[in-house]
Scaffold this active site. Structure first.
Site, short mmCIF file in Angstrom:
data_model
loop_
_atom_site.label_atom_id
_atom_site.label_comp_id
_atom_site.label_asym_id
_atom_site.label_seq_id
_atom_site.Cartn_x
_atom_site.Cartn_y
_atom_site.Cartn_z
N SER A 37 8.61 -21.55 -33.48
CA SER A 37 7.92 -20.94 -33.19
C SER A 37 8.42 -19.41 -34.02
CB SER A 37 7.28 -20.43 -32.04
OG SER A 37 7.02 -19.17 -31.49
N HIS A 94 8.01 -16.77 -32.86
CA HIS A 94 7.19 -15.52 -31.89
C HIS A 94 6.29 -15.02 -32.83
CE1 HIS A 94 9.86 -17.68 -29.35
NE2 HIS A 94 11.31 -17.27 -30.22
N ASP A 144 2.72 -22.60 -32.95
CA ASP A 144 2.05 -21.28 -33.38
C ASP A 144 3.16 -20.25 -34.55
OD1 ASP A 144 4.12 -19.87 -32.37
OD2 ASP A 144 3.32 -19.65 -30.35
N GLY A 145 2.32 -19.42 -34.88
CA GLY A 145 2.11 -18.11 -36.16
C GLY A 145 0.58 -18.57 -36.48
C1 LIG Z 1 1.95 -8.80 -27.52
C2 LIG Z 1 2.54 -9.75 -27.54
C3 LIG Z 1 3.50 -9.49 -26.59
C4 LIG Z 1 4.49 -11.26 -26.86
N1 LIG Z 1 5.97 -11.83 -25.89
C5 LIG Z 1 6.65 -12.90 -26.62
C6 LIG Z 1 7.50 -12.72 -25.37
O1 LIG Z 1 7.73 -12.05 -24.78
N2 LIG Z 1 8.46 -14.33 -25.51
C7 LIG Z 1 7.66 -15.23 -26.37
O2 LIG Z 1 8.35 -15.88 -26.60
N3 LIG Z 1 6.91 -15.07 -27.14
C8 LIG Z 1 5.73 -13.67 -27.09
N4 LIG Z 1 5.05 -13.46 -28.20
C9 LIG Z 1 4.80 -14.90 -29.46
C10 LIG Z 1 3.95 -15.71 -29.05
O3 LIG Z 1 3.82 -15.75 -28.05
C11 LIG Z 1 3.80 -16.21 -29.76
O4 LIG Z 1 4.61 -17.14 -30.34
C12 LIG Z 1 2.76 -15.37 -31.02
O5 LIG Z 1 2.07 -14.33 -31.02
C13 LIG Z 1 2.24 -17.22 -32.02
O6 LIG Z 1 2.15 -16.37 -33.31
P1 LIG Z 1 0.34 -15.40 -33.42
O7 LIG Z 1 0.43 -14.66 -32.39
O8 LIG Z 1 0.31 -15.65 -34.98
O9 LIG Z 1 -0.72 -16.90 -32.79
C14 LIG Z 1 4.03 -12.40 -28.51
C15 LIG Z 1 3.20 -11.73 -28.90
C16 LIG Z 1 2.49 -11.01 -28.81
C17 LIG Z 1 1.25 -10.87 -29.84
#
Ligand SMILES: Cc1cc2nc3c(=O)[nH]c(=O)nc-3n(C[C@H](O)[C@H](O)[C@H](O)COP(=O)(O)O)c2cc1C
Length: 150
Positions: free
Chosen positions: A25, A27, A58-59
Site C-alpha cells: 500500500s 496509503h 490497496d490503492g
Molecule cells: C480519509 C482517509 C484516512 C486514512 N487514514 C489512514 C491511516 O490513518 N493509516 C493508514 O495506514 N492508512 C490510512 N488511509 C489509507 C487507507 O487505509 C488505504 O490504504 C487507502 O485509502 C487505499 O486506497 P483507496 O482509497 O484508493 O482505496 C486513509 C485513507 C483515507 C481515504
C-alpha cells in the site's frame, strides 16, 4: 499484518519478522506524493514473499476488473479505502457497493474463462505504455475526460 510495504527489501524484512500478512500500500497516495503505485510494487513483493505470508494490496480499487488484475498479479486479496466513503456518501450504500464489486469480479472471471481467482496468473495481464484511445461517452470507464450530458 504490516501495511505500507512497497519494495522487495521491506517485504523481506516483514517476512524476517514473521508477519502473517504483507500489505502492499502507498496509503492511497495520501502520504508521499508520486510514490510508487501499489500495483506496480505488487509483483516484486509477491516474488519476495514466495508464499511465506498472505499478500494484500490497496490503492485505487474501484471495479471488479481491478480486483481480477490484483489477483492475477499474485495478491490474495484487496482493500478498499475511498470506495467505502463514496458509498457512504451515496445514501450509505456500502453493502450495495460491495455486492456490485463482487458481482463485477465474478463476471470478470467468467469472461476471462476461469472458475476462480486461483486460476489467474500474470499471463492474463497485458501491459500498455500509454492509453491507446480515448474513452467514449458510453464506455463503462468514461473517467479519463469530462463528458457533457445534454
Ligand atoms: C480519509 C482517509 C484516512 C486514512 N487514514 C489512514 C491511516 O490513518 N493509516 C493508514 O495506514 N492508512 C490510512 N488511509 C489509507 C487507507 O487505509 C488505504 O490504504 C487507502 O485509502 C487505499 O486506497 P483507496 O482509497 O484508493 O482505496 C486513509 C485513507 C483515507 C481515504
Amino acid at each position: 499484518m504490516l501495511k505500507g510495504i512497497s519494495t522487495r527489501e521491506d517485504a523481506l524484512l516483514a517476512i524476517e519478522h514473521g508477519v502473517d500478512v504483507v500489505y502492499v500500500s502507498n496509503h492511497g497516495g495520501r502520504q508521499l506524493d508520486h510514490s510508487i503505485a501499489s500495483t506496480s510494487a505488487l509483483v516484486e513483493v509477491v516474488d519476495a514473499v514466495k508464499g511465506r505470508a498472505k499478500v494484500l494490496v490497496d490503492g485505487g480499487f474501484c471495479r471488479g476488473t481491478d480486483i481480477a488484475k490484483a489477483i492475477a498479479l499474485g495478491a490474495d486479496g484487496v482493500g478498499l479505502g475511498r470506495m467505502m466513503y463514496f458509498a457512504l456518501a451515496a445514501a450509505g450504500a456500502v453493502e450495495r457497493m460491495l455486492e456490485r464489486l463482487v458481482e463485477e469480479y465474478r463476471v470478470a472471471l467468467g469472461l476471462l474463462g476461469v472458475h476462480s481467482g486461483a486460476q489467474l496468473n500474470q499471463s492474463y495481464i497485458h501491459h500498455v505504455e500509454a492509453i491507446q484511445h480515448e474513452t467514449a461517452l458510453l464506455s463503462a470507464f468514461p473517467l479519463l475526460k469530462e463528458v457533457e450530458l445534454d
